[in-house]
Scaffold this motif. Structure first.
Motif, mmCIF file in Angstrom:
data_model
loop_
_atom_site.group_PDB
_atom_site.id
_atom_site.type_symbol
_atom_site.label_atom_id
_atom_site.label_comp_id
_atom_site.label_asym_id
_atom_site.label_seq_id
_atom_site.Cartn_x
_atom_site.Cartn_y
_atom_site.Cartn_z
ATOM 1 N N THR A 119 0.865 -1.174 0.000
ATOM 2 C CA THR A 119 0.000 0.000 0.000
ATOM 3 C C THR A 119 0.903 1.226 0.000
ATOM 4 O O THR A 119 2.115 1.102 0.213
ATOM 5 C CB THR A 119 -0.938 0.019 1.220
ATOM 6 N N PRO A 120 0.364 2.420 -0.237
ATOM 7 C CA PRO A 120 1.236 3.581 -0.455
ATOM 8 C C PRO A 120 2.127 3.919 0.737
ATOM 9 O O PRO A 120 1.670 3.968 1.875
ATOM 10 C CB PRO A 120 0.243 4.711 -0.735
ATOM 11 N N ASN A 146 2.715 0.373 -3.633
ATOM 12 C CA ASN A 146 1.965 0.181 -4.875
ATOM 13 C C ASN A 146 1.789 1.461 -5.672
ATOM 14 O O ASN A 146 1.054 1.485 -6.661
ATOM 15 C CB ASN A 146 0.594 -0.461 -4.599
ATOM 16 N N ARG A 147 2.443 2.534 -5.281
ATOM 17 C CA ARG A 147 2.436 3.767 -6.069
ATOM 18 C C ARG A 147 3.806 4.022 -6.707
ATOM 19 O O ARG A 147 4.021 5.066 -7.314
ATOM 20 C CB ARG A 147 2.058 4.971 -5.201
ATOM 21 N N TRP A 169 0.066 -7.173 3.048
ATOM 22 C CA TRP A 169 -0.933 -6.158 3.354
ATOM 23 C C TRP A 169 -1.194 -5.379 2.079
ATOM 24 O O TRP A 169 -0.273 -4.812 1.484
ATOM 25 C CB TRP A 169 -0.445 -5.239 4.455
ATOM 26 N N SER A 170 -2.447 -5.352 1.634
ATOM 27 C CA SER A 170 -2.787 -4.708 0.370
ATOM 28 C C SER A 170 -4.298 -4.536 0.280
ATOM 29 O O SER A 170 -5.039 -5.002 1.155
ATOM 30 C CB SER A 170 -2.312 -5.561 -0.812
ATOM 31 N N MET A 171 -4.752 -3.911 -0.796
ATOM 32 C CA MET A 171 -6.166 -3.975 -1.142
ATOM 33 C C MET A 171 -6.475 -5.382 -1.629
ATOM 34 O O MET A 171 -5.599 -6.085 -2.148
ATOM 35 C CB MET A 171 -6.487 -2.947 -2.232
ATOM 36 N N ALA A 172 -7.730 -5.790 -1.489
ATOM 37 C CA ALA A 172 -8.112 -7.129 -1.932
ATOM 38 C C ALA A 172 -7.881 -7.305 -3.425
ATOM 39 O O ALA A 172 -7.428 -8.369 -3.877
ATOM 40 C CB ALA A 172 -9.586 -7.383 -1.590
ATOM 41 N N THR A 173 -8.163 -6.274 -4.217
ATOM 42 C CA THR A 173 -7.963 -6.362 -5.664
ATOM 43 C C THR A 173 -6.509 -6.650 -6.012
ATOM 44 O O THR A 173 -6.218 -7.339 -6.996
ATOM 45 C CB THR A 173 -8.429 -5.062 -6.337
#
Length: 411
Positions: A119-120, A146-147, A169-173
């Motif tokens: 994640t960012p 992820n950015r 750790w991330s968004m589900a997508t």
């Protein structure tokens, strides 16, 4: 600061008493912030009006600061997905609360974990929060922002595999994008990443059907997290799979469509952090549509349940997500998008041989909808999952055979 821990209370009545012991301190802290000092701090929380996102924007950047600037540890801003970004800031003491809340996973973070954070690492809090929680547990952190152009999906898949990443750790997508990229790289997501033991996800829709599909693909549990940059982690999944609000650390209420503020039911979530020094918030309206209930759970945490229904005023993404991921797994549908205009239109990415069946099944499941299909790569380009673009450092001096048009390129 002595923070409550799970097990310190054994009923919802005791939980209420844990909350009540902090309310005077919360109101006193708010009185030191210019915003609340000007508004006037009421004698009790029940008399406080809502604090809105518009209030936070108007108070930018430090109108809600309740401590000296020298006490701040970090400064953050929201993503601005629903308007102008809002500012948030935390002391080191605030971070103790933030990190321990995030770490309340029924699949815990261990010292022997290799923890990939996708994640960012930017002004939003999300990457920094997971990083802090993992380091407190002694885990090795892989900062896979992820950015960043320096972390394309091809490289991420290699890192997942070669470093024996055990928790992410991330968004589900994101986990679906990894699966697609892994298959293109010749890996089987469920077999070729044996060290992986859990996927922590948050930040986007996670219907029961999507969760089940991700767990089927990767062969590990999906552990849901819910939070906001303005308040940190607000809820997490228990061993029974139910999402519980961290009500010992944050006071939660629901703002209904009839403008009633109540402890449970359906409406927009309202939060009052109970251990926030730098930036106290009284009845902050997050604008997420939720359903809160107080009911017994076999986990024994004695915390309210929450269902996240999405942002106010939108067609329920969670409901559509459930329909899409209830399609047979053999169709291979991982990616979809929807649009509401005069009616509802959904587009799915699916192989030609399953196109007709997938469109027919989804139309029958949802009802009044127009479903169209595109082939694999139509929604998520294959090159995005397989390419490894050069990431250049800016430079000024070049040799005779070098391309000086790249002097100030970053990619």
């Amino acid at each position: 600061m002595n923070l409550p821990t799970l097990g310190d209370w054994s009923s919802f009545e005791e939980l209420a008493r844990v909350q009540e012991t902090r309310l005077d301190a919360v109101l006193a802290s708010a009185s030191r912030s210019p915003f609340y000092a000007a508004r006037g701090v009421p004698p009790s929380l029940r008399d406080a009006p809502l604090t809105t996102k518009a209030d936070l924007r108007d108070a930018y950047p430090f109108g809600l600061l309740a401590v000296d600037r020298t006490e701040l540890a970090t400064y953050h801003e929201s993503s601005g997905s629903t308007g102008s970004p809002t500012a948030s800031y935390y002391t080191q003491s605030d971070w103790d609360d933030l990190a321990t809340r995030y770490a309340r996973k029924h699949v815990g973070i261990r010292a022997d974990d290799t923890f990939l954070v996708r994640t960012p690492y930017a002004l939003m809090i999300t990457g920094h929060l997971a990083h802090a929680a993992a380091r407190r547990a002694g885990a090795t952190v892989v900062p896979a922002d992820n950015r960043s152009l320096a972390m394309p999906y091809a490289r991420l898949v290699r890192v997942l595999h070669d470093l024996d990443v055990s928790v992410t750790w991330s968004m589900a997508t994101e986990t679906l994008l990894w699966a697609a990229a892994a298959r293109l790289a010749g890996y089987s997501p469920g077999a070729d990443f044996p060290a992986l033991r859990a996927l922590f996800v948050g930040g986007d829709s996670l219907s029961p059907a999507r969760r089940a599909r991700i767990e089927e693909i990767w062969g590990v549990p999906v552990v849901e997290e819910y939070g906001a940059t303005e308040a940190g982690s607000l809820a997490g999944a228990c061993p029974e799979g139910r999402l519980h609000l961290w009500a010992d650390r944050v006071m939660f209420e629901v703002h209904t469509d009839t403008d009633e503020i109540r402890p449970d039911g359906r409406g927009r979530l309202v939060v009052t952090p109970l251990y926030r020094d730098a930036m106290p918030l009284l009845r902050y309206a997050i604008e997420d549509e939720v359903e809160v209930s107080y009911r017994d759970c076999a986990c024994g945490w004695w915390l309210p349940d929450v269902r996240i229904l999405g942002r106010t005023g939108r067609v329920s993404e969670a409901t559509l997500d459930e329909h899409v991921f209830s399609l047979p797994a053999e169709y291979g549908v991982l990616f979809w998008r929807g649009r509401v205009d005069s009616g509802l239109e959904i587009q799915i990415e699916v192989a030609d041989r399953y196109r007709a069946a997938a469109c027919a099944d989804l139309t029958a499941s949802i009802g009044d909808v127009r479903v169209t299909a595109v082939p694999p790569g139509g929604l998520v380009p294959i090159t995005r999952l397989t390419s490894s673009p050069d990431v250049l450092k800016p430079r000024s001096l070049f040799g005779p055979d070098e391309d000086w048009d790249t002097a100030h390129r970053y990619y």
